[in-house]
Design a protein around this motif. Sequence first.
Motif, PDB file in Angstrom:
ATOM      1  N   LYS A  51       0.830  -1.208   0.000  1.00 40.56           N
ATOM      2  CA  LYS A  51       0.000   0.000   0.000  1.00 40.56           C
ATOM      3  C   LYS A  51       0.863   1.256   0.000  1.00 40.56           C
ATOM      4  O   LYS A  51       0.568   2.233  -0.686  1.00 40.56           O
ATOM      5  CB  LYS A  51      -0.934   0.006   1.209  1.00 40.56           C
ATOM      6  CG  LYS A  51      -2.099  -0.962   1.112  1.00 40.56           C
ATOM      7  CD  LYS A  51      -3.017  -0.805   2.311  1.00 40.56           C
ATOM      8  CE  LYS A  51      -4.210  -1.738   2.212  1.00 40.56           C
ATOM      9  NZ  LYS A  51      -5.115  -1.597   3.385  1.00 40.56           N
ATOM     10  N   TYR A  52       1.940   1.223   0.797  1.00 39.22           N
ATOM     11  CA  TYR A  52       2.837   2.376   0.865  1.00 39.22           C
ATOM     12  C   TYR A  52       3.506   2.599  -0.492  1.00 39.22           C
ATOM     13  O   TYR A  52       3.601   3.736  -0.973  1.00 39.22           O
ATOM     14  CB  TYR A  52       3.898   2.161   1.941  1.00 39.22           C
ATOM     15  CG  TYR A  52       4.907   3.286   2.044  1.00 39.22           C
ATOM     16  CD1 TYR A  52       4.727   4.335   2.925  1.00 39.22           C
ATOM     17  CD2 TYR A  52       6.037   3.299   1.221  1.00 39.22           C
ATOM     18  CE1 TYR A  52       5.637   5.376   3.012  1.00 39.22           C
ATOM     19  CE2 TYR A  52       6.960   4.334   1.290  1.00 39.22           C
ATOM     20  CZ  TYR A  52       6.751   5.367   2.189  1.00 39.22           C
ATOM     21  OH  TYR A  52       7.649   6.394   2.256  1.00 39.22           O
ATOM     22  N   VAL A  53       3.956   1.524  -1.098  1.00 38.43           N
ATOM     23  CA  VAL A  53       4.632   1.628  -2.395  1.00 38.43           C
ATOM     24  C   VAL A  53       3.692   2.235  -3.435  1.00 38.43           C
ATOM     25  O   VAL A  53       4.084   3.120  -4.214  1.00 38.43           O
ATOM     26  CB  VAL A  53       5.138   0.242  -2.861  1.00 38.43           C
ATOM     27  CG1 VAL A  53       5.675   0.325  -4.290  1.00 38.43           C
ATOM     28  CG2 VAL A  53       6.221  -0.271  -1.924  1.00 38.43           C
TER      29      VAL A  53
ATOM     30  N   VAL B 257      -2.191  14.272   0.708  1.00 37.32           N
ATOM     31  CA  VAL B 257      -2.015  13.530   1.952  1.00 37.32           C
ATOM     32  C   VAL B 257      -3.256  12.693   2.256  1.00 37.32           C
ATOM     33  O   VAL B 257      -3.160  11.607   2.841  1.00 37.32           O
ATOM     34  CB  VAL B 257      -1.663  14.471   3.137  1.00 37.32           C
ATOM     35  CG1 VAL B 257      -2.903  15.153   3.724  1.00 37.32           C
ATOM     36  CG2 VAL B 257      -0.916  13.723   4.234  1.00 37.32           C
ATOM     37  N   LYS B 258      -4.407  13.158   1.818  1.00 37.24           N
ATOM     38  CA  LYS B 258      -5.641  12.389   1.988  1.00 37.24           C
ATOM     39  C   LYS B 258      -5.668  11.200   1.012  1.00 37.24           C
ATOM     40  O   LYS B 258      -6.070  10.096   1.362  1.00 37.24           O
ATOM     41  CB  LYS B 258      -6.870  13.289   1.766  1.00 37.24           C
ATOM     42  CG  LYS B 258      -7.122  14.277   2.908  1.00 37.24           C
ATOM     43  CD  LYS B 258      -8.143  15.345   2.549  1.00 37.24           C
ATOM     44  CE  LYS B 258      -9.542  14.801   2.385  1.00 37.24           C
ATOM     45  NZ  LYS B 258     -10.156  14.367   3.647  1.00 37.24           N
ATOM     46  N   GLU B 259      -5.184  11.449  -0.195  1.00 34.43           N
ATOM     47  CA  GLU B 259      -5.187  10.406  -1.222  1.00 34.43           C
ATOM     48  C   GLU B 259      -4.170   9.298  -0.937  1.00 34.43           C
ATOM     49  O   GLU B 259      -4.337   8.162  -1.393  1.00 34.43           O
ATOM     50  CB  GLU B 259      -4.878  11.018  -2.597  1.00 34.43           C
ATOM     51  CG  GLU B 259      -5.971  11.912  -3.142  1.00 34.43           C
ATOM     52  CD  GLU B 259      -5.584  12.556  -4.456  1.00 34.43           C
ATOM     53  OE1 GLU B 259      -4.447  12.314  -4.928  1.00 34.43           O
ATOM     54  OE2 GLU B 259      -6.400  13.309  -5.019  1.00 34.43           O
ATOM     55  N   THR B 260      -3.112   9.626  -0.210  1.00 33.18           N
ATOM     56  CA  THR B 260      -2.037   8.647   0.028  1.00 33.18           C
ATOM     57  C   THR B 260      -2.114   7.997   1.406  1.00 33.18           C
ATOM     58  O   THR B 260      -1.181   7.316   1.825  1.00 33.18           O
ATOM     59  CB  THR B 260      -0.650   9.316  -0.129  1.00 33.18           C
ATOM     60  OG1 THR B 260      -0.571  10.462   0.744  1.00 33.18           O
ATOM     61  CG2 THR B 260      -0.421   9.751  -1.568  1.00 33.18           C
ATOM     62  N   ALA B 261      -3.221   8.202   2.111  1.00 27.02           N
ATOM     63  CA  ALA B 261      -3.401   7.530   3.409  1.00 27.02           C
ATOM     64  C   ALA B 261      -3.520   6.025   3.168  1.00 27.02           C
ATOM     65  O   ALA B 261      -4.248   5.586   2.281  1.00 27.02           O
ATOM     66  CB  ALA B 261      -4.651   8.056   4.099  1.00 27.02           C
ATOM     67  N   VAL B 262      -2.795   5.230   3.948  1.00 26.35           N
ATOM     68  CA  VAL B 262      -2.736   3.784   3.681  1.00 26.35           C
ATOM     69  C   VAL B 262      -3.369   2.929   4.780  1.00 26.35           C
ATOM     70  O   VAL B 262      -3.472   1.712   4.627  1.00 26.35           O
ATOM     71  CB  VAL B 262      -1.266   3.327   3.473  1.00 26.35           C
ATOM     72  CG1 VAL B 262      -0.672   3.997   2.246  1.00 26.35           C
ATOM     73  CG2 VAL B 262      -0.411   3.644   4.712  1.00 26.35           C
ATOM     74  N   THR B 263      -3.784   3.539   5.877  1.00 26.81           N
ATOM     75  CA  THR B 263      -4.334   2.751   6.984  1.00 26.81           C
ATOM     76  C   THR B 263      -5.849   2.595   6.853  1.00 26.81           C
ATOM     77  O   THR B 263      -6.514   3.398   6.211  1.00 26.81           O
ATOM     78  CB  THR B 263      -4.023   3.423   8.341  1.00 26.81           C
ATOM     79  OG1 THR B 263      -4.642   4.723   8.371  1.00 26.81           O
ATOM     80  CG2 THR B 263      -2.524   3.571   8.547  1.00 26.81           C
TER      81      THR B 263
ATOM     82  N   ILE C  45       4.556  17.132   5.082  1.00 29.81           N
ATOM     83  CA  ILE C  45       3.413  16.554   5.781  1.00 29.81           C
ATOM     84  C   ILE C  45       3.281  15.085   5.401  1.00 29.81           C
ATOM     85  O   ILE C  45       3.708  14.661   4.323  1.00 29.81           O
ATOM     86  CB  ILE C  45       2.076  17.299   5.511  1.00 29.81           C
ATOM     87  CG1 ILE C  45       1.692  17.266   4.042  1.00 29.81           C
ATOM     88  CG2 ILE C  45       2.140  18.705   6.041  1.00 29.81           C
ATOM     89  CD1 ILE C  45       0.281  17.803   3.778  1.00 29.81           C
ATOM     90  N   THR C  46       2.674  14.323   6.296  1.00 30.28           N
ATOM     91  CA  THR C  46       2.486  12.897   6.057  1.00 30.28           C
ATOM     92  C   THR C  46       1.312  12.398   6.880  1.00 30.28           C
ATOM     93  O   THR C  46       0.980  12.984   7.913  1.00 30.28           O
ATOM     94  CB  THR C  46       3.762  12.106   6.423  1.00 30.28           C
ATOM     95  OG1 THR C  46       3.569  10.722   6.135  1.00 30.28           O
ATOM     96  CG2 THR C  46       4.093  12.254   7.902  1.00 30.28           C
ATOM     97  N   SER C  47       0.697  11.315   6.421  1.00 29.05           N
ATOM     98  CA  SER C  47      -0.320  10.644   7.224  1.00 29.05           C
ATOM     99  C   SER C  47       0.342   9.453   7.902  1.00 29.05           C
ATOM    100  O   SER C  47       1.462   9.057   7.532  1.00 29.05           O
ATOM    101  CB  SER C  47      -1.483  10.167   6.343  1.00 29.05           C
ATOM    102  OG  SER C  47      -1.015   9.240   5.367  1.00 29.05           O
ATOM    103  N   THR C  48      -0.310   8.867   8.889  1.00 28.18           N
ATOM    104  CA  THR C  48       0.242   7.723   9.607  1.00 28.18           C
ATOM    105  C   THR C  48       0.660   6.635   8.622  1.00 28.18           C
ATOM    106  O   THR C  48      -0.160   6.143   7.841  1.00 28.18           O
ATOM    107  CB  THR C  48      -0.814   7.139  10.579  1.00 28.18           C
ATOM    108  OG1 THR C  48      -1.288   8.178  11.428  1.00 28.18           O
ATOM    109  CG2 THR C  48      -0.214   6.028  11.428  1.00 28.18           C
ATOM    110  N   MET C  49       1.958   6.288   8.635  1.00 29.85           N
ATOM    111  CA  MET C  49       2.516   5.241   7.784  1.00 29.85           C
ATOM    112  C   MET C  49       2.470   5.569   6.286  1.00 29.85           C
ATOM    113  O   MET C  49       2.727   4.710   5.440  1.00 29.85           O
ATOM    114  CB  MET C  49       1.817   3.890   8.040  1.00 29.85           C
ATOM    115  CG  MET C  49       2.010   3.383   9.454  1.00 29.85           C
ATOM    116  SD  MET C  49       0.954   1.971   9.872  1.00 29.85           S
ATOM    117  CE  MET C  49       1.589   0.730   8.734  1.00 29.85           C
ATOM    118  N   GLY C  50       2.122   6.828   5.967  1.00 25.77           N
ATOM    119  CA  GLY C  50       2.057   7.233   4.563  1.00 25.77           C
ATOM    120  C   GLY C  50       3.341   7.922   4.116  1.00 25.77           C
ATOM    121  O   GLY C  50       4.217   8.225   4.935  1.00 25.77           O
TER     122      GLY C  50
END
Length: 232
Positions: free
Chosen positions: A7-9, A30-36, A215-220
Amino acid sequence: MKKHGKKYVEASKKVEADKLYTIEEAVKLVKETAVTKFDSTVEVAVKLNIDAKKSDQSLRGSFVLPNGTGKTKRVLVIAKGDAAKAAKDAGATYVGDKDMIDKIAKENWFDFDVIVATPDMMPELGKIGKVLGPKGLMPNPKTGTVTTDVVKAVEDINKGMVTYKNDSFGNVHTIIGKVSFDEAKLAENLTYVVKTLASSKPSSVKGVFINNITITSTMGPGIRLDKNSFDI
């Protein structure tokens, strides 16, 4: 080398490594790349041009985000008498004095997220400083958690107060909301944080103060911002 999940990749492919994004582009991404699967926390990391070893260049403080953090914090207030009653009325999760300090020391009790204390209780709290300090729980006047106005402190925390402190590399990390926030609210919180930090530039720091913003999301994946997007 750290191995990232599938998912991260996939999320990382949406982020151009060499691009500096505008505020609007970054919060959308950052919303589009959230992986959790859960509602991820969105954080900002600001790299400052400071010498973290110099006390006159260190940054520490607190602010109340315009749109809150999206998190509910459990507040422990260490106070006596009228201040204790006021804290309870203001909505503190736990209120006490030496009894609560003993509970932490003897029972290893940490069912709270932040401690607010009146100045007269600090000598007692200082006795367990070695326990609270490493966990980042020791109250401090600079962050508004040592105060005679416990009502304001509790209300500010409930509204979305966050504390910040630069690390040994001169970075400041802090929350700016949740992935579920709409883009406008995330953008407003982000702008508020960056402008607040910019206005806190120590007089001993010359030249550029903010080197970069991510900026980043959790684990993103991290998303770098164009500093020119901010009026600083």
